[in-house]
Design a protein around this motif. Sequence first.
Motif, short mmCIF file in Angstrom:
data_model
loop_
_atom_site.label_atom_id
_atom_site.label_comp_id
_atom_site.label_asym_id
_atom_site.label_seq_id
_atom_site.Cartn_x
_atom_site.Cartn_y
_atom_site.Cartn_z
N PRO A 37 0.84 -1.20 0.00
CA PRO A 37 0.00 0.00 0.00
C PRO A 37 0.87 1.25 0.00
N GLU A 42 -4.96 3.29 2.04
CA GLU A 42 -4.92 2.07 1.24
C GLU A 42 -4.58 0.86 2.10
N ASP A 45 -7.72 -0.08 4.05
CA ASP A 45 -8.69 -0.77 3.22
C ASP A 45 -8.34 -2.24 3.08
#
Length: 206
Positions: A37, A42, A45
Amino acid sequence: MSSVIALRRAALVPVAVAGVLLLTHTHAQAQWWKRAPVDFEECADAAEKAATKAEKTAALADCNAKFAGRRKPGGGYSYYDFLQDRTFDIAGPNPTPEEQKKIDAAYAAYLAKERRSNEAAQAMARQQREQQERQVQQLQQVALRTDVERVPVPVERPKLQQTVGQRKGATCTKGSFSCEWPRLSEGLNDLKKLFNPTPTKPAKKS
């Protein structure tokens, strides 16, 4: 016999090529899914997709450790320094060395300001304490003076007693009226007795 072997080899070549292509494609897909990421959002997530709650918690903790910045709605990132309770704008998901120097300098200034504020508060508290002590001392002095004024003052003895003492031979200044008057008074009394003798009482008849 040799022709059969050649045919088998010829048949195996396309299979091997297909296998290599399949493995290459699968490896590429795995690399895409395993791409690191780029920022905290990110990473978070990806952590949400963890199989268990424990794995999710561990993944989020790892995201916090890797990325200090957070995305800003208008672009860029921000860094929150909990020691200063202040947010700084940074260019990437983590502060650069130059940005970290600015953050550290701001923290040093913050500590200096806090120290000055504490010293000022201590000085004010010390002044208030000293003022209270002075007020207590003043009240104690007023109370002491009041108690002294309430004590009765001895009354001075009458001057008549001093005159009597002089008559009894107390020292006095020679030639002064206060010293000569007692003798003159006694002399006058003697003259009165000489010219006005005390009448004798008649004898009682039996």
